[in-house]
Design a protein around this motif. Structure first.
Motif, PDB file in Angstrom:
ATOM      1  N   LYS A 171       0.836  -1.200   0.000  1.00 14.04           N
ATOM      2  CA  LYS A 171       0.000   0.000   0.000  1.00 14.04           C
ATOM      3  C   LYS A 171       0.876   1.256   0.000  1.00 14.04           C
ATOM      4  N   ILE A 172       1.945   1.223   0.779  1.00 14.74           N
ATOM      5  CA  ILE A 172       2.867   2.366   0.819  1.00 14.74           C
ATOM      6  C   ILE A 172       3.444   2.591  -0.583  1.00 14.74           C
ATOM      7  N   LYS A 173       3.815   1.501  -1.224  1.00 15.86           N
ATOM      8  CA  LYS A 173       4.389   1.584  -2.575  1.00 15.86           C
ATOM      9  C   LYS A 173       3.412   2.262  -3.550  1.00 15.86           C
ATOM     10  N   GLU A 174       2.145   1.917  -3.398  1.00 10.88           N
ATOM     11  CA  GLU A 174       1.118   2.531  -4.261  1.00 10.88           C
ATOM     12  C   GLU A 174       1.003   4.027  -4.038  1.00 10.88           C
ATOM     13  N   MET A 175       1.299   4.459  -2.810  1.00  9.00           N
ATOM     14  CA  MET A 175       1.130   5.867  -2.463  1.00  9.00           C
ATOM     15  C   MET A 175       2.316   6.740  -2.879  1.00  9.00           C
ATOM     16  N   VAL A 176       3.410   6.093  -3.304  1.00 13.70           N
ATOM     17  CA  VAL A 176       4.619   6.848  -3.659  1.00 13.70           C
ATOM     18  C   VAL A 176       4.372   7.693  -4.907  1.00 13.70           C
ATOM     19  N   VAL A 177       4.693   8.987  -4.817  1.00 17.32           N
ATOM     20  CA  VAL A 177       4.546   9.864  -5.988  1.00 17.32           C
ATOM     21  C   VAL A 177       5.899  10.240  -6.585  1.00 17.32           C
ATOM     22  N   THR A 178       6.935  10.217  -5.761  1.00 19.16           N
ATOM     23  CA  THR A 178       8.279  10.507  -6.262  1.00 19.16           C
ATOM     24  C   THR A 178       9.190   9.336  -5.916  1.00 19.16           C
ATOM     25  N   PRO A 179       9.260   8.327  -6.764  1.00 20.72           N
ATOM     26  CA  PRO A 179      10.112   7.170  -6.443  1.00 20.72           C
ATOM     27  C   PRO A 179      11.574   7.600  -6.290  1.00 20.72           C
ATOM     28  N   LEU A 180      12.251   7.008  -5.330  1.00 17.22           N
ATOM     29  CA  LEU A 180      13.638   7.411  -5.056  1.00 17.22           C
ATOM     30  C   LEU A 180      14.605   6.551  -5.868  1.00 17.22           C
ATOM     31  N   SER A 181      14.228   6.267  -7.117  1.00 21.03           N
ATOM     32  CA  SER A 181      14.944   5.252  -7.897  1.00 21.03           C
ATOM     33  C   SER A 181      16.384   5.629  -8.230  1.00 21.03           C
ATOM     34  N   GLN A 182      16.712   6.927  -8.191  1.00 18.54           N
ATOM     35  CA  GLN A 182      18.103   7.260  -8.546  1.00 18.54           C
ATOM     36  C   GLN A 182      19.059   7.158  -7.367  1.00 18.54           C
ATOM     37  N   PHE A 183      18.547   6.717  -6.198  1.00 15.81           N
ATOM     38  CA  PHE A 183      19.412   6.732  -5.005  1.00 15.81           C
ATOM     39  C   PHE A 183      19.760   5.343  -4.482  1.00 15.81           C
ATOM     40  N   ASN A 184      21.030   5.209  -4.104  1.00 15.18           N
ATOM     41  CA  ASN A 184      21.457   4.050  -3.314  1.00 15.18           C
ATOM     42  C   ASN A 184      21.377   4.461  -1.851  1.00 15.18           C
ATOM     43  N   ILE A 185      20.513   3.802  -1.109  1.00 14.86           N
ATOM     44  CA  ILE A 185      20.235   4.232   0.259  1.00 14.86           C
ATOM     45  C   ILE A 185      20.677   3.155   1.240  1.00 14.86           C
ATOM     46  N   ALA A 186      21.519   3.563   2.198  1.00 15.51           N
ATOM     47  CA  ALA A 186      22.043   2.601   3.183  1.00 15.51           C
ATOM     48  C   ALA A 186      21.200   2.642   4.447  1.00 15.51           C
ATOM     49  N   PRO A 187      20.522   1.540   4.768  1.00 17.41           N
ATOM     50  CA  PRO A 187      19.724   1.506   6.003  1.00 17.41           C
ATOM     51  C   PRO A 187      20.626   1.348   7.217  1.00 17.41           C
ATOM     52  N   PHE A 188      20.342   2.089   8.275  1.00 17.73           N
ATOM     53  CA  PHE A 188      21.044   1.881   9.549  1.00 17.73           C
ATOM     54  C   PHE A 188      19.977   1.640  10.603  1.00 17.73           C
ATOM     55  N   TYR A 189      19.890   0.405  11.081  1.00 20.85           N
ATOM     56  CA  TYR A 189      18.729  -0.021  11.874  1.00 20.85           C
ATOM     57  C   TYR A 189      18.700   0.510  13.301  1.00 20.85           C
ATOM     58  N   GLY A 190      19.881   0.594  13.934  1.00 16.38           N
ATOM     59  CA  GLY A 190      19.911   0.994  15.355  1.00 16.38           C
ATOM     60  C   GLY A 190      19.567  -0.186  16.241  1.00 16.38           C
ATOM     61  N   CYS A 191      20.381  -0.393  17.285  1.00 11.36           N
ATOM     62  CA  CYS A 191      20.256  -1.589  18.139  1.00 11.36           C
ATOM     63  C   CYS A 191      18.868  -1.770  18.732  1.00 11.36           C
ATOM     64  N   HIS A 192      18.326  -0.705  19.303  1.00 11.85           N
ATOM     65  CA  HIS A 192      17.158  -0.874  20.170  1.00 11.85           C
ATOM     66  C   HIS A 192      15.836  -1.081  19.444  1.00 11.85           C
ATOM     67  N   ASN A 193      15.906  -1.256  18.134  1.00 11.15           N
ATOM     68  CA  ASN A 193      14.722  -1.688  17.392  1.00 11.15           C
ATOM     69  C   ASN A 193      14.806  -3.173  17.047  1.00 11.15           C
ATOM     70  N   ILE A 194      16.014  -3.731  17.100  1.00  6.45           N
ATOM     71  CA  ILE A 194      16.173  -5.120  16.642  1.00  6.45           C
ATOM     72  C   ILE A 194      16.678  -6.073  17.735  1.00  6.45           C
ATOM     73  N   ARG A 195      17.275  -5.539  18.782  1.00  6.86           N
ATOM     74  CA  ARG A 195      17.761  -6.371  19.888  1.00  6.86           C
ATOM     75  C   ARG A 195      17.214  -5.847  21.214  1.00  6.86           C
ATOM     76  N   PRO A 196      16.937  -6.667  22.220  1.00  2.00           N
ATOM     77  CA  PRO A 196      16.904  -8.132  22.137  1.00  2.00           C
ATOM     78  C   PRO A 196      15.710  -8.589  21.290  1.00  2.00           C
TER      79      PRO A 196
END
Lengths: 326, 293
Positions: B136-161
């Protein structure tokens, strides 16, 4: 039932290989194997050695998850090879698995690492009961179940090193004791029979060894195959330093206390004020960054802070619920 | 579909050192059709530091915050990983220990509140993935960020423990191979960059007592993203953002090489894709210039 059916699937293994006495650099060997749902990771290590390459080296002993010898990493995740089911690894990571030693920079031969730093730190926290034991006691020295529970299962540690080599601080700061040593220290600190309580705590509090340098990343809790939860023990040691009156004023202890002060005053943090309280005169080193942040609208002066609504509730709770003193 | 409504726990940082995160959260929520009720009564979560000093007080204060979300009858949404950790940890401990819950409630009673355990605590990232869905989010996109290489940085306290974290959301996350932020990047039309440090620690929590350790950890993260051709980084945590964005000179010094990348909050990335204006997303508050807009 399906749980009784043995299934087989193909897995590609990328296995770390290195012989410190012969190789200039490590390399990875690829093996494709049929893996059954009955197997654990250690079975794969055995089959590589017995069927594919006799020179492949790894540590193994008890095969029951208690000796701690066979800890390695699968796709970056610390694991006890004898305990970890292959099916669970495939479920987590798919059919491409990378097998590595716990610490690549400490590799001696393939999965075998030099754990010298681990044992040195383990020894340094005096990992034993220090107590004046009477040679001929008249009564048993009873420990009640409730007192034993205080160990919080820290005594389940098997010294496998999984948490130590998953800790990012150990990688950066060679003085840092690491999660296993701290968990072990807690195990004796929490033991009612131990008489070295204060001395051990005082030693741990020394800055260089870094009880306060834990980054709170929870890598150790995630890595431990025995659910010892080392970071929980580090937090307990922090609390003990305060409750036993051992904590002295340093930037880390002041920072912890500053949270309470700020919450009591604003409900939320006074970010600038807290850094001033924690750093004291060392605040000057933060000035260039503070100016940069101020010009970008990233610093709110104390009079501009939006206090929590119903702040009187928070003040009341801080007054009535606070148990710690510094 | 019924309009989504959450109780928003902003945490302290969004109201002070990362105002761009506060602004972009509301801008994105509007685009996604989410109503946010800000918990203006909430206090600081203790950020794992109060927990080192006064564990019981931290439980009481966090239970109070949750009690306000419960009064609204809403799920509590967090926008800071460390708020998420400490609030969810409080919930977990109280829900699994009736004696402790009773003790905490004795205190809350003094101010006319009660912790019941009826509200879920979930980070905004997982709330939108669970409740709106990536398709659904994908459907709502009006400006796709297709020209960008984007590096995700998750942060510890969202994934551990992971055991605790996976209690709050439906989409299970593997802390050794997390997907949520990568998937959000892809839903926004961007190319997600894979690099070793993406699920590692930024060192924020020892910035004062161990500045070198802290700077090396953050420095390696930015360097890892750069070495894998990232144009910029994105994170769901304002504390990680402060480390990665505000002091690249320290980080460069610590790891012995010049590094710097623009770092966006996940809300800003989503906002760009959903067509929010640059003003709404607060890019002027960044230290490292957001040079591509």
């Amino acid at each position: 039932m399906s749980t009784h059916t043995i299934t087989t699937q193909q897995v590609n293994f990328k296995v770390f290989r290195f012989n410190a006495s012969e190789d200039y650099l490590p390399y990875y060997e690829n093996y494709t194997m049929e893996v059954t749902s009955e197997e654990v990771v250690l079975d794969i290590l055995n089959r590589i050695k017995w069927e594919l390459d006799g020179s492949f080296s790894y540590r193994r002993s008890c095969r029951h998850g208690i000796c701690g010898a066979c800890a390695i990493k699968v796709n970056g995740r610390s694991t006890l090879a004898c305990k970890e089911r292959m099916n669970d690894m495939i479920e987590l990571f798919g059919n491409e698995l990378t097998i590595e030693p716990l610490s690549i920079k400490r590799a001696v031969k393939d999965m075998i690492i030099d754990k010298g730093d681990f044992w040195q730190k383990h020894d340094a926290i005096h990992p034993y009961l220090i107590s004046d034991v009477q040679e001929h006691p008249e009564h048993e020295h009873l420990v009640t179940p409730k007192e034993a529970e205080e160990l919080l299962e820290a005594d389940l540690c098997i010294q496998c090193g999984a948490c130590h080599y998953a800790c990012p601080v150990v990688e950066v700061n060679s003085d840092f004791f690491g999660p296993a040593a701290f968990a072990k220290a807690y195990r004796f600190e929490a033991d009612v029979r131990d008489d070295a309580h204060h001395e051990r705590l005082q030693e741990l509090h020394k800055e260089k060894q870094g009880l306060w340098d834990c980054v709170k990343c929870f890598e150790c809790a995630e890595a431990c195959p025995k659910d010892v939860n080392p970071i929980d023990k580090i937090t307990k040691l922090h609390q003990m330093l305060f409750s036993e009156g051992v904590a002295t004023s340093n930037v880390a202890t002041r920072h912890a206390v500053a949270f309470k002060n700020s919450i009591a005053k604003f409900g939320v943090l006074d970010e600038g004020g807290m850094i001033l309280y924690s750093e004291g005169t060392s605040i000057v080193k933060h000035i260039p960054l503070a100016i940069k942040m101020f010009t970008k609208g990233k610093i709110v002066p104390p009079w501009g802070i939006t206090k929590s609504e119903n702040l009187d509730e928070i003040k009341k709770l801080v007054a009535s619920s606070s148990t710690a003193k510094f | 579909m019924k309009k989504l409504k959450y109780a928003l726990f902003t945490g302290c940082t969004a109201k002070q050192s990362t105002p761009e995160q506060y602004m972009s959260t509301f801008a994105v929520a509007e685009k996604l059709g989410i109503e946010l009720v800000e918990l203006v009564e909430a206090s600081c979560c203790g950020a794992s530091h109060l927990q080192d000093y006064d564990d019981f007080l931290s439980l009481v204060l966090n239970a109070r915050n949750i009690a306000y979300a419960e009064k609204h009858g809403l799920t509590m949404v967090t926008i800071c990983n460390t708020c998420q950790l400490n609030t969810a940890m409080t919930k977990h401990r109280l829900d699994n220990n009736s004696e402790l819950k009773e003790k905490v409630n004795e205190k809350l009673k003094e101010v006319g509140l009660e912790y019941k355990g009826t509200s879920n605590i979930i980070h905004f990232l997982y709330a939108i993935i669970d409740d709106i869905g990536l398709d659904k989010i994908k459907e709502m996109v009006v400006t796709p960020l297709s020209q960008f290489n984007i590096a995700p940085f998750y942060g510890c306290h969202n994934i551990r423990p992971s055991e605790l974290q996976n209690e709050s959301h439906k989409t299970a996350e593997n802390p050794y191979n997390p997907r949520s932020l990568d998937d959000l990047i892809i839903a926004c039309g961007g190319n997600s960059v894979d690099y070793v440090e993406k699920n590692k620690c930024c060192g924020f929590h020892v910035e004062l007592q161990a500045p070198h350790t802290s700077a090396v950890l953050s420095g390696k993260a930015v360097a890892g993203a750069m070495d894998n051709n990232a144009d910029w980084m994105v994170t769901p945590c304002p504390l990680c953002h402060l480390k990665l964005d505000t002091q690249t000179n320290h980080l460069s010094e610590a790891i012995g090489r010049e590094i710097a990348l623009p770092v966006l909050h996940m809300q800003q990335m989503l906002g760009l894709a959903l067509g929010c204006s640059n003003e709404q997303l607060g890019f002027k508050h960044h230290i490292e210039k957001v040079n591509f807009i």
